[in-house]
Scaffold this active site. Structure first.
Site, short mmCIF file in Angstrom:
data_model
loop_
_atom_site.label_atom_id
_atom_site.label_comp_id
_atom_site.label_asym_id
_atom_site.label_seq_id
_atom_site.Cartn_x
_atom_site.Cartn_y
_atom_site.Cartn_z
N GLY A 118 -10.23 -14.75 2.57
CA GLY A 118 -11.16 -14.26 3.58
C GLY A 118 -11.41 -15.35 4.60
O GLY A 118 -11.10 -16.52 4.36
N GLN B 282 -16.40 -19.89 10.74
CA GLN B 282 -15.58 -21.01 10.25
C GLN B 282 -14.61 -21.54 11.29
O GLN B 282 -14.12 -22.66 11.17
CB GLN B 282 -14.79 -20.57 9.00
N CYS C 249 -14.13 -22.27 -0.93
CA CYS C 249 -14.33 -21.96 0.49
C CYS C 249 -13.42 -22.87 1.30
O CYS C 249 -13.35 -24.07 1.02
CB CYS C 249 -15.79 -22.20 0.87
N LEU C 250 -12.76 -22.28 2.28
CA LEU C 250 -11.88 -23.08 3.14
C LEU C 250 -12.66 -24.14 3.91
O LEU C 250 -12.09 -25.14 4.34
CB LEU C 250 -11.12 -22.17 4.11
N HIS D 73 -19.43 -13.31 0.37
CA HIS D 73 -19.22 -14.71 0.78
C HIS D 73 -19.03 -14.79 2.30
O HIS D 73 -19.63 -15.66 2.96
CB HIS D 73 -18.01 -15.25 0.01
N GLU D 74 -18.22 -13.89 2.87
CA GLU D 74 -17.95 -13.93 4.32
C GLU D 74 -19.21 -13.57 5.12
O GLU D 74 -19.48 -14.18 6.16
CB GLU D 74 -16.82 -12.96 4.70
N HIS E 153 -21.42 -16.47 5.59
CA HIS E 153 -21.00 -17.37 6.68
C HIS E 153 -21.61 -16.95 8.01
O HIS E 153 -22.01 -17.79 8.82
CB HIS E 153 -19.47 -17.37 6.83
#
Ligand code: GNR
Ligand code: NI
Length: 167
Positions: free
Chosen positions: A46, A51, A91-92, A133-134, A137
């Site tokens: 995702g 981000q 997480c990226l 999670h997204e 963000h």
């Protein structure tokens, strides 16, 4: 198409609250295409616009094995249900760290798709976790915010050190 730079914790820009998309136009579709390319390249399941330092309410996800079930959600709204359960999250924007986080089992997402059409989808499993999670963000929230301050501080120090040697 282009790969976008992913911001990393503790970059303060990750704390920005994203604004609703007012019109799904070609610039939004171009961003979505670049977000998919960046997510698949990373690789991740995702990616939120936050981000890549774009503070609009856009997320992309693909939790499929074959990386062939892309979903883009614009202005997503979640209705959570079911039990809460712990999943190991990464997480990226927090590279190299994986910790258990508690999320709802099910989520219904209402959003616009890339064509500007309203869509509603019932999510479960990893897809439900990933979309939660997204959406965090887009509120400026990271999975490390659910950890103890001791763990969060340790992760922050390690990433700050890594960022120092990288430049
Ligand atoms: O690639 C990712 N893996 C992942 C694993 C468990 C729970 C959430 C995620 S999302 C993450 C990509 C990312 O950082 N999206 O914001
Ligand atoms: Ni993330």
């Amino acid at each position: 198409m282009a790969l976008l730079e992913i911001l990393e914790f503790p970059d303060p820009r990750l704390r920005t609250k994203a604004k609703p998309v007012v019109r799904v136009d070609d610039s939004v579709r171009k961003l979505v295409a670049n977000m998919f390319e960046t997510m698949y390249d990373a690789p991740g399941i995702g990616l939120a616009a936050t981000q890549v330092n774009v503070h609009q309410r856009i997320i992309v996800v693909d939790v499929s094995e074959n990386r062939d079930e892309p979903h883009a959600f614009i202005n997503p709204e979640l209705t959570l249900s079911g039990e809460v359960l712990e999943t190991e999250e990464g997480c990226l924007s927090v590279p190299g760290f994986y910790e258990p986080v508690t999320r709802h089992e099910f989520a219904r997402v209402s959003a616009l798709n890339e064509r500007g059409e309203s869509v509603e989808l019932d999510l479960e499993g990893l897809l439900a976790v990933c979309v939660q999670h997204e959406c965090d963000h887009l509120e400026g929230k990271l999975f490390v915010d659910y950890l103890s301050s001791l763990k969060r501080t340790r992760i922050r120090r390690k990433l700050e050190k890594a960022h120092r040697v990288r430049v």
